[in-house]
Design a protein around this motif. Structure first.
Motif, short mmCIF file in Angstrom:
data_model
loop_
_atom_site.label_atom_id
_atom_site.label_comp_id
_atom_site.label_asym_id
_atom_site.label_seq_id
_atom_site.Cartn_x
_atom_site.Cartn_y
_atom_site.Cartn_z
N LYS A 119 77.92 3.77 -6.29
CA LYS A 119 77.70 3.49 -7.71
C LYS A 119 78.66 4.32 -8.52
N ILE A 120 79.08 3.76 -9.65
CA ILE A 120 79.94 4.46 -10.59
C ILE A 120 79.29 4.34 -11.96
N HIS A 121 79.14 5.47 -12.62
CA HIS A 121 78.48 5.50 -13.93
C HIS A 121 79.42 6.08 -14.97
N THR A 122 79.40 5.54 -16.17
CA THR A 122 80.03 6.22 -17.29
C THR A 122 79.01 7.22 -17.81
N THR A 123 79.49 8.27 -18.45
CA THR A 123 78.59 9.31 -18.92
C THR A 123 79.18 9.99 -20.14
N GLY A 132 79.54 13.95 -22.25
CA GLY A 132 79.68 15.36 -21.89
C GLY A 132 81.08 15.65 -21.39
N GLY A 133 81.18 16.66 -20.53
CA GLY A 133 82.47 17.12 -20.04
C GLY A 133 83.14 16.18 -19.06
N TRP A 134 82.40 15.29 -18.46
CA TRP A 134 82.95 14.37 -17.46
C TRP A 134 82.88 12.94 -17.99
N ASP A 135 83.81 12.11 -17.59
CA ASP A 135 83.86 10.72 -18.06
C ASP A 135 83.08 9.78 -17.15
N LEU A 136 83.12 10.05 -15.84
CA LEU A 136 82.49 9.17 -14.86
C LEU A 136 81.72 10.01 -13.84
N VAL A 137 80.69 9.41 -13.27
CA VAL A 137 79.96 10.01 -12.15
C VAL A 137 79.91 8.96 -11.06
N ALA A 138 80.32 9.34 -9.85
CA ALA A 138 80.32 8.42 -8.71
C ALA A 138 79.36 8.93 -7.65
N GLU A 139 78.58 8.02 -7.08
CA GLU A 139 77.70 8.34 -5.97
C GLU A 139 78.44 7.97 -4.69
N ILE A 140 78.57 8.93 -3.79
CA ILE A 140 79.34 8.76 -2.56
C ILE A 140 78.42 8.75 -1.36
N VAL A 164 90.19 9.36 -4.28
CA VAL A 164 89.82 9.39 -5.70
C VAL A 164 90.80 10.26 -6.48
N ARG A 165 91.11 11.41 -5.96
CA ARG A 165 91.98 12.35 -6.68
C ARG A 165 93.42 11.85 -6.81
N LEU A 190 88.51 0.30 -12.09
CA LEU A 190 88.95 -0.79 -11.20
C LEU A 190 89.40 -0.25 -9.85
N ARG A 191 90.13 0.84 -9.85
CA ARG A 191 90.60 1.45 -8.59
C ARG A 191 89.43 2.06 -7.81
N LEU A 192 88.51 2.72 -8.53
CA LEU A 192 87.35 3.33 -7.86
C LEU A 192 86.49 2.28 -7.16
N ARG A 193 86.36 1.12 -7.78
CA ARG A 193 85.53 0.05 -7.20
C ARG A 193 86.08 -0.45 -5.86
N ARG A 194 87.33 -0.16 -5.57
CA ARG A 194 87.94 -0.58 -4.31
C ARG A 194 87.61 0.37 -3.16
N ILE A 195 86.95 1.48 -3.47
CA ILE A 195 86.59 2.46 -2.44
C ILE A 195 85.14 2.19 -2.03
N PRO A 196 84.91 1.61 -0.85
CA PRO A 196 83.56 1.17 -0.49
C PRO A 196 82.53 2.30 -0.39
#
Length: 150
Positions: free
Chosen positions: A103-107, A109-117, A132-133, A93-99
């Motif tokens: 795209k934000i993907h669930t995935t 493996g070692g990472w939970d999310l992948v975001a295209e910036i 984000v951090r 929800l917070r990531l979606r506020r960053i224009p």
């Protein structure tokens, strides 16, 4: 003339709907008459399917695609994000506020999310990484800048 295709019992859409969406992904400006000809359906049937896809939310609209090198100052990257415990929904929800996060993907493996910036420049890119951090629930991230498309 209509053509019926098998429907996947797990999907509300059939193969013709998926084929129509694929055609629109290639050319969102394709006239209904052309879509009807390719799909071997009547124009009215194609229009009805489009109306159904919009009403269901499967189609959200049409957009302009721009070559990656259109704006040479923009910074494109992929960010992998690790999320604490069960806070994934709140983090999304917070990531979606960053224009700049296109795209934000669930995935898995070692990472939970992948975001295209896509940021306008390095200064904006740096701000996006900080934003984000600073989100509560983000434990770790790793970002790779996309240099060229091959």
């Amino acid at each position: 003339m209509t053509k019926e295709k098998k429907r996947d019992p797990l999907s509300p859409f059939d193969a013709t709907d998926r084929e129509l969406i694929a055609l629109l992904k290639r050319d969102a400006r394709a006239p209904i008459s052309v879509l009807a000809e390719v799909l071997k359906l009547s124009r009215g049937t194609v229009q009805n399917r489009l109306d159904k896809l919009f009403a269901s939310g499967a189609l959200l609209g049409f957009s302009v695609r721009v070559r990656d090198d259109f704006d040479p100052n923009s910074v494109r990257a992929v960010m992998m994000i690790e999320v604490a415990g069960k806070s994934t929904s709140q983090v999304i929800l917070r990531l979606r506020r960053i224009p700049e996060l296109e795209k934000i993907h669930t995935t898995n493996g070692g990472w939970d999310l992948v975001a295209e910036i896509c940021a306008a420049n390095l200064q904006e890119f740096d701000r996006v990484l900080r934003d984000v951090r600073e989100i509560e629930g983000v434990l770790n991230s790793e970002t790779s800048i996309l240099l060229s498309t091959v």
